[in-house]
Enzyme design. Structure first.
Site, PDB file in Angstrom:
ATOM      1  CB  SER A  57      33.838  39.966  42.675  1.00 52.71           C
ATOM      2  OG  SER A  57      34.924  39.892  41.776  1.00 52.71           O
ATOM      3  CE  LYS A  94      35.707  36.192  41.973  1.00 56.05           C
ATOM      4  NZ  LYS A  94      35.391  37.068  40.843  1.00 56.05           N
TER       5      LYS A  94
END
Length: 137
Positions: A57, A94
């Protein structure tokens, strides 16, 4: 900057101040100085952790599956930082975006959706990623 206390003497390595990533430049025949990776990567030894990344990701930021990230738990996270967050008892890495009371954890890969942190979600910023160790070979 605080002095770092080590239980061992940090290893030092030759540091050449620059290498051309565009057109080649004449090579220097000497090393400029020495560098300790401990001192370069770690600001606060008591609050620093290494974590192995699982998944893709964050590949848009050059953070790949199996890379090691250096995480400093003493830093206050701010918008735009890459963070390790705990979301419903699970770790995730993230980019943090804060806009007013809205918090978003953004991936760096369009194959993954952003995570909008809802009020009833168990959420904690566990630490701020300061460095990535990425093997090329």
């Amino acid at each position: 900057m605080k002095s770092i206390q080590y239980a061992h003497k940090p290893a030092t390595f030759p540091l050449f101040e620059s290498v051309a990533a565009g057109f080649p430049s004449p090579a220097a025949d000497y090393e400029d100085k020495k560098i300790s990776l401990d001192e370069y990567c770690i600001r606060n030894t008591a609050a620093t952790y290494f974590m192995r990344v699982q998944g893709d990701s964050m590949r848009g930021l050059g953070i790949y599956d199996s890379d090691l990230v250096v995480v400093d738990r003493s830093l206050k996270a701010k918008t735009g930082d890459v963070v390790v967050a705990v979301l419903n008892d699970e770790f995730t890495i993230k980019t943090l975006w804060i806009q007013g009371r809205n918090i978003t954890l953004a991936p760096a890969n369009t194959d993954f959706p952003p995570i909008h942190v809802e009020e009833n979600t168990r959420f904690e910023i566990w630490g701020v990623v300061t460095n990535v160790i990425h093997r090329l070979r």
